[in-house]
Design an enzyme around this catalytic site. Structure first.
Site, PDB file in Angstrom:
ATOM      1  N   CYS A 129       0.802  -1.235   0.000  1.00  0.00           N
ATOM      2  CA  CYS A 129       0.000   0.000   0.000  1.00  0.00           C
ATOM      3  C   CYS A 129       0.830   1.278   0.000  1.00  0.00           C
ATOM      4  O   CYS A 129       0.275   2.364  -0.107  1.00  0.00           O
ATOM      5  CB  CYS A 129      -0.938  -0.001   1.213  1.00  0.00           C
ATOM      6  SG  CYS A 129      -0.081   0.035   2.792  1.00  0.00           S
ATOM      7  N   CYS A 150      12.132  -7.860  13.379  1.00  0.00           N
ATOM      8  CA  CYS A 150      12.790  -8.660  12.349  1.00  0.00           C
ATOM      9  C   CYS A 150      11.843  -8.742  11.145  1.00  0.00           C
ATOM     10  O   CYS A 150      10.809  -9.402  11.208  1.00  0.00           O
ATOM     11  CB  CYS A 150      13.098 -10.039  12.925  1.00  0.00           C
ATOM     12  SG  CYS A 150      14.121 -11.058  11.873  1.00  0.00           S
TER      13      CYS A 150
END
Length: 140
Positions: A60, A129
């Site tokens: 997006c 992460c």
């Protein structure tokens, strides 16, 4: 750093499976939509990116991570000690690996980004992460 996004201006992006498959590569779809994980040290995953800039969601375009908060965790995935703003990321508990983990997603479109661990550097002590395949890096 960007200020928190006002709730009144927040718009979620919703896409059908067909739209995701048309927009994303097979690997982006597997990681982002199906909540997979790319291999550590995958070529082009932004782990070795050293330039200043912002990492955006490939789904997006929402800015999610700043190079200012990036660090080398030695894990083979881009790691950050915090998102660009608290409201950019949603989290949920993931039980896929027996032990519960904190999973993170783009708050705007819901693409899976990665996981959060409590072994990061100060000031947060967190290691976000992140799968580089779901990031679009835009240099400063």
């Amino acid at each position: 750093m960007l200020p928190p996004k006002p709730a009144a201006n927040f718009k979620r992006v919703s896409k059908s499976d067909k739209e995701w498959r048309e927009q994303l590569t097979e690997e982006q779809y597997r990681v982002g939509v199906k909540e997979g994980t790319e291999r550590a040290f995958s070529p082009g995953n932004h782990n070795d990116e050293k330039r200043d800039g912002v990492y955006h969601c490939v789904g997006c375009g929402t800015p999610l991570w700043s190079s200012e908060h990036k660090f080398d965790s030695g894990t083979g995935w881009p790691s950050f000690y915090k998102p660009i703003r608290e409201t950019a990321i949603d989290t949920k508990t993931d039980f896929k690996m027996i032990m519960p983990r904190k999973e993170c997603h783009c708050a705007t479109c819901g693409l899976h980004m990665g996981h959060v661990f409590k072994d990061g550097p100060p000031p947060t002590g967190e290691r976000w992460c992140i799968n580089g395949v779901v990031l679009d890096f835009r240099p400063a």
